[in-house]
Enzyme design. Sequence first.
Site, short mmCIF file in Angstrom:
data_model
loop_
_atom_site.label_atom_id
_atom_site.label_comp_id
_atom_site.label_asym_id
_atom_site.label_seq_id
_atom_site.Cartn_x
_atom_site.Cartn_y
_atom_site.Cartn_z
N ASN A 1 10.59 -1.83 7.04
CA ASN A 1 9.70 -0.70 6.72
C ASN A 1 8.28 -1.03 7.19
O ASN A 1 8.06 -2.09 7.77
CB ASN A 1 9.75 -0.36 5.23
CG ASN A 1 9.31 -1.54 4.38
OD1 ASN A 1 8.18 -1.98 4.48
ND2 ASN A 1 10.24 -2.07 3.59
N ASP A 58 15.80 -1.02 -0.32
CA ASP A 58 16.75 -0.71 -1.38
C ASP A 58 18.18 -0.99 -0.95
O ASP A 58 19.05 -1.23 -1.77
CB ASP A 58 16.62 0.77 -1.77
CG ASP A 58 15.33 1.03 -2.53
OD1 ASP A 58 14.93 0.15 -3.32
OD2 ASP A 58 14.71 2.09 -2.33
N LYS A 101 25.90 -10.50 18.07
CA LYS A 101 25.21 -9.29 18.48
C LYS A 101 26.23 -8.17 18.74
O LYS A 101 27.23 -8.38 19.45
CB LYS A 101 24.41 -9.58 19.76
CG LYS A 101 23.60 -8.40 20.22
CD LYS A 101 22.83 -8.73 21.48
CE LYS A 101 22.20 -7.46 22.02
NZ LYS A 101 21.71 -7.61 23.38
N PRO A 135 19.50 -6.14 -4.68
CA PRO A 135 19.04 -6.37 -6.05
C PRO A 135 17.63 -5.82 -6.22
O PRO A 135 16.86 -5.79 -5.26
CB PRO A 135 19.04 -7.90 -6.18
CG PRO A 135 18.96 -8.41 -4.78
CD PRO A 135 19.63 -7.38 -3.91
N ASP A 136 17.33 -5.37 -7.41
CA ASP A 136 15.98 -4.88 -7.69
C ASP A 136 15.18 -6.01 -8.33
O ASP A 136 15.44 -6.40 -9.48
CB ASP A 136 16.04 -3.66 -8.62
CG ASP A 136 14.70 -2.96 -8.70
OD1 ASP A 136 13.68 -3.65 -8.93
OD2 ASP A 136 14.67 -1.73 -8.50
N ILE A 137 14.23 -6.52 -7.58
CA ILE A 137 13.48 -7.72 -8.04
C ILE A 137 12.60 -7.38 -9.23
O ILE A 137 12.57 -8.12 -10.23
CB ILE A 137 12.65 -8.29 -6.86
CG1 ILE A 137 13.60 -8.71 -5.74
CG2 ILE A 137 11.80 -9.46 -7.31
CD1 ILE A 137 12.98 -8.82 -4.39
N PHE A 184 4.67 -1.74 -8.37
CA PHE A 184 4.02 -0.72 -7.56
C PHE A 184 4.99 0.45 -7.43
O PHE A 184 6.20 0.25 -7.46
CB PHE A 184 3.67 -1.25 -6.16
CG PHE A 184 2.28 -1.83 -6.09
CD1 PHE A 184 1.98 -3.03 -6.69
CD2 PHE A 184 1.28 -1.16 -5.41
CE1 PHE A 184 0.70 -3.56 -6.63
CE2 PHE A 184 0.00 -1.67 -5.34
CZ PHE A 184 -0.30 -2.88 -5.95
N LYS A 205 9.45 5.53 -12.97
CA LYS A 205 9.84 4.24 -12.37
C LYS A 205 9.51 3.09 -13.32
O LYS A 205 10.27 2.15 -13.46
CB LYS A 205 9.08 4.08 -11.05
CG LYS A 205 9.78 3.22 -10.04
CD LYS A 205 9.16 3.37 -8.65
CE LYS A 205 9.99 4.25 -7.75
NZ LYS A 205 9.43 4.40 -6.41
N LYS A 231 12.42 0.68 -14.66
CA LYS A 231 12.46 -0.73 -14.27
C LYS A 231 12.06 -1.65 -15.42
O LYS A 231 12.36 -2.83 -15.40
CB LYS A 231 11.55 -0.96 -13.07
CG LYS A 231 11.89 -0.04 -11.89
CD LYS A 231 11.81 -0.74 -10.58
CE LYS A 231 12.09 0.24 -9.44
NZ LYS A 231 12.40 -0.44 -8.20
O1 PMT Z 1 1.87 -3.91 2.69
P1 PMT Z 1 0.82 -2.85 2.93
O2 PMT Z 1 0.85 -2.30 4.35
O3 PMT Z 1 -0.55 -3.31 2.52
O4 PMT Z 1 1.17 -1.59 2.01
C1 PMT Z 1 1.10 -1.72 0.64
C2 PMT Z 1 2.30 -1.04 -0.07
C3 PMT Z 1 2.24 0.46 0.18
C4 PMT Z 1 3.62 -1.60 0.46
C5 PMT Z 1 2.16 -1.39 -1.58
O5 PMT Z 1 0.93 -0.90 -2.06
C6 PMT Z 1 3.30 -0.76 -2.37
O6 PMT Z 1 3.27 0.38 -2.78
N1 PMT Z 1 4.36 -1.58 -2.63
C7 PMT Z 1 5.59 -1.12 -3.26
C8 PMT Z 1 6.46 -0.47 -2.22
C9 PMT Z 1 7.80 -0.04 -2.77
O7 PMT Z 1 8.81 -0.55 -2.38
O8 PMT Z 1 7.71 0.85 -3.72
P2 PMT Z 1 9.00 1.48 -4.46
O9 PMT Z 1 8.46 2.65 -5.18
O10 PMT Z 1 10.12 1.71 -3.51
O11 PMT Z 1 9.46 0.36 -5.46
C10 PMT Z 1 8.96 0.28 -6.79
C11 PMT Z 1 8.77 -1.13 -7.21
O12 PMT Z 1 10.02 -1.82 -7.24
C12 PMT Z 1 7.86 -1.97 -6.33
O13 PMT Z 1 7.09 -2.81 -7.17
C13 PMT Z 1 8.82 -2.79 -5.49
O14 PMT Z 1 8.25 -4.06 -5.12
C14 PMT Z 1 9.98 -2.99 -6.46
N2 PMT Z 1 11.30 -3.12 -5.84
C15 PMT Z 1 11.87 -2.09 -5.17
C16 PMT Z 1 13.15 -2.22 -4.67
C17 PMT Z 1 13.82 -3.45 -4.85
N3 PMT Z 1 15.06 -3.62 -4.37
N4 PMT Z 1 13.24 -4.45 -5.52
C18 PMT Z 1 11.99 -4.31 -6.02
O15 PMT Z 1 11.45 -5.23 -6.62
#
Ligand code: PMT
Length: 406
Positions: A213, A281, A291, A308-310, A328, A342, A346
Site C-alpha cells: 500500500n 488485511d 516466479k 492477523p490483526d496486530i 490509527f 474500529k 479492536k
Molecule cells: O506512512 P505514512 O505515509 O506517513 O502514512 C501514515 C498512515 C496514513 C499510514 C497512518 O497515519 C495510518 O493511518 N496508519 C493506519 C493505517 C491502517 O492500516 O489503518 P486501518 O484503518 O486499516 O487499520 C486500523 C488499525 O489497525 C491501525 O492501527 C493498523 O495499524 C491496525 N491493523 C490493521 C490491520 C491489521 N491486519 N493489523 C493491524 O494492526
Amino acid sequence: MSLAGKRILLIVGGGIAAYKCLELIRRLRERGAAVRCILTKAGAEFVTPLSLSALSEDKVYQDLFDLTAEAEMGHIQLSRDADLLVVAPATADLMARMAGGQANDLASTTLLATDKPVMIAPAMNVRMWEHPATQRNLGQLLADGVLQVGPNEGNMACNEFGFGRMAEPDEILSAIEKHFDGHAATRPLDGLTALVTSGPTHEAIDPVRYIANRSSGKQGHAIAAALADLGAETVLVSGPSSEPDPTGVRLVRVESARDMLAACRAALPADIAVCAAAVADWRVDGAAGQKIKKRNGAPPALSFAENPDILKTMSRLRKDRPKLVVGFAAETEDLIENARAKRDRKGCDWIVANDVSPDTGTFGGDNNRVHLVTGDTVEDWPKMSKNEVADRLANRIAGHFADAAE
Ligand code: PMT
C-alpha cells in the site's frame, strides 16, 4: 539542572490555574533563574501583583500605558531582556490574541514584539480547549514555533472532566529545562517502554512480486522518534520504508503482517503501543515458491487469506497487554463514526482517525490532519506536519502517564 543566569519573563494570564505560577516562580528561583512577571488584567483577578513581586523579587509589569514603567523599561526592552517568555496560564483568549498577532495590552504587545522563544502552558475548560477555534489557534502558534507544555486531563474547577488543566509547575519546569538543555534532565517518559509499528507490509505473491500500500512510514517513524525523545525506550517495528532510521530508537525491519506480529510479540512487554502501520488485511494464500510464469495469456488466479490483526492482538492480550494501546484509523468516509467503531472492535484505548482520501495526500505526504478519539471525547487537531502530530501525540501520552501516576 541549574537555570543560573537564565532570565524568564512569565506572563500570567487570567485563569484559576494562575495560582500555580507562584509555585513555578519559587521553583525557577530555586534553580537560579531570574523571573520577571507581566500580569494581565484578568490574571490580576486570580493572583495579586504583590505575591508575584514578593516571590520574583522584582517589579510586576501590568499596564502598557504606565509611564513610569515605560520610562524604567519599555515593553520592547521587556520582551528582549529575557531568554524565554512563558505564558502560564495561557487562556483561550490569550492564545487567540497571540495567534492573531494582536497587541492590545502589555502581555500581547510584548509577545508580538519579542525575538525570544515563547512557551505556553494552556489552561481552560475542556470544551473551550476542544473547540475548533482554540485548536486552530494552537496549530497556528505551534506552526509559529511556540513551545507547548500541557494541558493535562483531569477534574476542572468548573466541575467538568477532561483536557484543559494547566501542566503542573514541575512539568513546566521540566519543559523549560528541556528547552535550555536541549535535553531534559528527566524526561516525562523516562523509565517507560514503547512499541510503534510503522510503514506498509509487503505480502508476497511470488519471490519477485508483492501486494503493498502507499504508506511511507513517515507518521509511524516520527511517532517513534517523538516517544524516544521524551525518554521512552522505543522499539520501532517497520515494514519496508525508505525513511531514515530515527535516532535513539531500536528498529526492527519486517516484510509481512505475520512478520510484524511476531516482531511485536518479541518486543513485549511494553508500556505503550502505537500501531501506525498500514498492515495489509489480506495476504496471498499459498504464495508461489517460484516466479509465476505467463501461461498463454491466462492470468494467475490468486486466492487470499486474512492476516492477523496486530492492533487487536495487542489490545486483547491477557498477559503483557501494554498499559496504553493507541491505534490509527485510516478512513475515506464517515471518519469519526468509523474510527469509533474500529476502536471498539479492536479494543484499543485511543484511536487516531485520519482521512486518507486521495486528495488529502496523507499517505506518503508530510502533513496529516487527525482526530484523537479517547473514550467519548474526540479532539479535532488542525492540519499540521506529521512530526507535529507525533510530538503532540507523544506529549498526550506523557500526560496520560503523568496523570495515572498521581
Ligand atoms: O506512512 P505514512 O505515509 O506517513 O502514512 C501514515 C498512515 C496514513 C499510514 C497512518 O497515519 C495510518 O493511518 N496508519 C493506519 C493505517 C491502517 O492500516 O489503518 P486501518 O484503518 O486499516 O487499520 C486500523 C488499525 O489497525 C491501525 O492501527 C493498523 O495499524 C491496525 N491493523 C490493521 C490491520 C491489521 N491486519 N493489523 C493491524 O494492526
